[in-house]
Design a protein around this motif. Structure first.
Motif, PDB file in Angstrom:
ATOM      1  N   LEU A 171       0.871  -1.164   0.000  1.00  0.00           N
ATOM      2  CA  LEU A 171       0.000   0.000   0.000  1.00  0.00           C
ATOM      3  C   LEU A 171       0.910   1.217   0.000  1.00  0.00           C
ATOM      4  O   LEU A 171       1.738   1.373   0.898  1.00  0.00           O
ATOM      5  CB  LEU A 171      -0.894  -0.007   1.239  1.00  0.00           C
ATOM      6  N   VAL A 172       0.767   2.076  -0.994  1.00  0.00           N
ATOM      7  CA  VAL A 172       1.606   3.262  -1.113  1.00  0.00           C
ATOM      8  C   VAL A 172       0.750   4.489  -0.841  1.00  0.00           C
ATOM      9  O   VAL A 172      -0.177   4.793  -1.604  1.00  0.00           O
ATOM     10  CB  VAL A 172       2.258   3.363  -2.509  1.00  0.00           C
ATOM     11  N   LEU A 173       1.047   5.174   0.256  1.00  0.00           N
ATOM     12  CA  LEU A 173       0.331   6.396   0.601  1.00  0.00           C
ATOM     13  C   LEU A 173       1.065   7.585  -0.007  1.00  0.00           C
ATOM     14  O   LEU A 173       2.288   7.611  -0.045  1.00  0.00           O
ATOM     15  CB  LEU A 173       0.241   6.556   2.115  1.00  0.00           C
ATOM     16  N   GLY A 174       0.315   8.579  -0.451  1.00  0.00           N
ATOM     17  CA  GLY A 174       0.922   9.774  -1.010  1.00  0.00           C
ATOM     18  C   GLY A 174       1.150   9.687  -2.504  1.00  0.00           C
ATOM     19  O   GLY A 174       2.044  10.353  -3.036  1.00  0.00           O
ATOM     20  N   VAL A 175       0.351   8.893  -3.188  1.00  0.00           N
ATOM     21  CA  VAL A 175       0.446   8.769  -4.642  1.00  0.00           C
ATOM     22  C   VAL A 175      -0.935   8.969  -5.232  1.00  0.00           C
ATOM     23  O   VAL A 175      -1.887   8.297  -4.852  1.00  0.00           O
ATOM     24  CB  VAL A 175       1.009   7.393  -5.063  1.00  0.00           C
ATOM     25  N   GLY A 176      -1.029   9.919  -6.160  1.00  0.00           N
ATOM     26  CA  GLY A 176      -2.274  10.134  -6.871  1.00  0.00           C
ATOM     27  C   GLY A 176      -2.338   9.224  -8.080  1.00  0.00           C
ATOM     28  O   GLY A 176      -1.312   8.918  -8.688  1.00  0.00           O
ATOM     29  N   SER A 177      -3.532   8.777  -8.414  1.00  0.00           N
ATOM     30  CA  SER A 177      -3.691   7.878  -9.557  1.00  0.00           C
ATOM     31  C   SER A 177      -4.873   8.341 -10.397  1.00  0.00           C
ATOM     32  O   SER A 177      -5.696   9.137  -9.960  1.00  0.00           O
ATOM     33  CB  SER A 177      -3.892   6.437  -9.093  1.00  0.00           C
ATOM     34  N   GLU A 178      -4.924   7.834 -11.612  1.00  0.00           N
ATOM     35  CA  GLU A 178      -6.082   8.053 -12.466  1.00  0.00           C
ATOM     36  C   GLU A 178      -6.328   6.781 -13.272  1.00  0.00           C
ATOM     37  O   GLU A 178      -5.418   5.981 -13.471  1.00  0.00           O
ATOM     38  CB  GLU A 178      -5.906   9.257 -13.381  1.00  0.00           C
ATOM     39  N   THR A 179      -7.555   6.619 -13.690  1.00  0.00           N
ATOM     40  CA  THR A 179      -7.931   5.416 -14.430  1.00  0.00           C
ATOM     41  C   THR A 179      -7.621   5.588 -15.909  1.00  0.00           C
ATOM     42  O   THR A 179      -8.029   6.572 -16.523  1.00  0.00           O
ATOM     43  CB  THR A 179      -9.422   5.104 -14.235  1.00  0.00           C
ATOM     44  N   ARG A 180      -6.880   4.621 -16.426  1.00  0.00           N
ATOM     45  CA  ARG A 180      -6.561   4.567 -17.850  1.00  0.00           C
ATOM     46  C   ARG A 180      -6.707   3.124 -18.300  1.00  0.00           C
ATOM     47  O   ARG A 180      -6.132   2.229 -17.675  1.00  0.00           O
ATOM     48  CB  ARG A 180      -5.125   5.017 -18.124  1.00  0.00           C
ATOM     49  N   ASN A 181      -7.448   2.904 -19.351  1.00  0.00           N
ATOM     50  CA  ASN A 181      -7.649   1.552 -19.869  1.00  0.00           C
ATOM     51  C   ASN A 181      -8.076   0.577 -18.775  1.00  0.00           C
ATOM     52  O   ASN A 181      -7.525  -0.505 -18.649  1.00  0.00           O
ATOM     53  CB  ASN A 181      -6.394   1.042 -20.579  1.00  0.00           C
ATOM     54  N   HIS A 182      -9.012   1.005 -17.943  1.00  0.00           N
ATOM     55  CA  HIS A 182      -9.605   0.171 -16.888  1.00  0.00           C
ATOM     56  C   HIS A 182      -8.640  -0.184 -15.764  1.00  0.00           C
ATOM     57  O   HIS A 182      -8.845  -1.171 -15.066  1.00  0.00           O
ATOM     58  CB  HIS A 182     -10.203  -1.109 -17.481  1.00  0.00           C
ATOM     59  N   ALA A 183      -7.555   0.595 -15.603  1.00  0.00           N
ATOM     60  CA  ALA A 183      -6.609   0.349 -14.504  1.00  0.00           C
ATOM     61  C   ALA A 183      -6.225   1.683 -13.879  1.00  0.00           C
ATOM     62  O   ALA A 183      -6.114   2.692 -14.571  1.00  0.00           O
ATOM     63  CB  ALA A 183      -5.368  -0.362 -15.020  1.00  0.00           C
ATOM     64  N   ASP A 184      -6.049   1.690 -12.544  1.00  0.00           N
ATOM     65  CA  ASP A 184      -5.567   2.894 -11.871  1.00  0.00           C
ATOM     66  C   ASP A 184      -4.055   2.947 -12.012  1.00  0.00           C
ATOM     67  O   ASP A 184      -3.348   2.016 -11.612  1.00  0.00           O
ATOM     68  CB  ASP A 184      -5.969   2.894 -10.394  1.00  0.00           C
ATOM     69  N   ILE A 185      -3.565   4.055 -12.561  1.00  0.00           N
ATOM     70  CA  ILE A 185      -2.155   4.258 -12.850  1.00  0.00           C
ATOM     71  C   ILE A 185      -1.614   5.361 -11.945  1.00  0.00           C
ATOM     72  O   ILE A 185      -2.263   6.404 -11.778  1.00  0.00           O
ATOM     73  CB  ILE A 185      -1.961   4.693 -14.327  1.00  0.00           C
ATOM     74  N   ALA A 186      -0.427   5.162 -11.371  1.00  0.00           N
ATOM     75  CA  ALA A 186       0.219   6.201 -10.571  1.00  0.00           C
ATOM     76  C   ALA A 186       0.590   7.359 -11.483  1.00  0.00           C
ATOM     77  O   ALA A 186       1.244   7.155 -12.507  1.00  0.00           O
ATOM     78  CB  ALA A 186       1.463   5.641  -9.897  1.00  0.00           C
ATOM     79  N   VAL A 187       0.162   8.588 -11.120  1.00  0.00           N
ATOM     80  CA  VAL A 187       0.461   9.739 -11.964  1.00  0.00           C
ATOM     81  C   VAL A 187       1.177  10.877 -11.240  1.00  0.00           C
ATOM     82  O   VAL A 187       1.762  11.739 -11.883  1.00  0.00           O
ATOM     83  CB  VAL A 187      -0.804  10.293 -12.657  1.00  0.00           C
TER      84      VAL A 187
END
Length: 92
Positions: A47-63
């Motif tokens: 579990l990585v706290l402090g990382v924003g993600s967004e959904t791309r191609n049905h997967a949450d990607i670290a951005v």
């Protein structure tokens, strides 16, 4: 983040709603307990706290990395959440 690694069975990202404080909201405490419990009931994970993600191609990607103030206090709070809410107890 640079590699845009997607979440998966063994990796989950959480962005803190207010990264200026290590105090966790009720929803954040619940989300952490649920993620750790899910990892404990499977093959484990990170579990990585402090990382924003967004959904791309049905997967949450670290951005983005979103640093959290008072990380030592946050670490203690996370440990307490896990100790009180995850059974059997998770080590480490």
């Amino acid at each position: 983040v640079r590699d845009e690694t997607p979440e998966g069975l063994h990796l989950e990202y959480k962005r803190k709603a207010d990264p200026t404080t290590p105090v966790l909201s009720k929803d954040e405490r619940r989300a952490i307990a649920e993620a750790v419990s899910a990892f404990a009931n499977s093959d484990g994970g990170t579990l990585v706290l402090g990382v924003g993600s967004e959904t791309r191609n049905h997967a949450d990607i670290a951005v983005e990395i979103v640093p959290i103030a008072g990380i030592d206090q946050l670490r203690g709070e996370v440990r307490k959440i896990v100790e009180l809410n995850v059974s059997p107890q998770v080590r480490g």
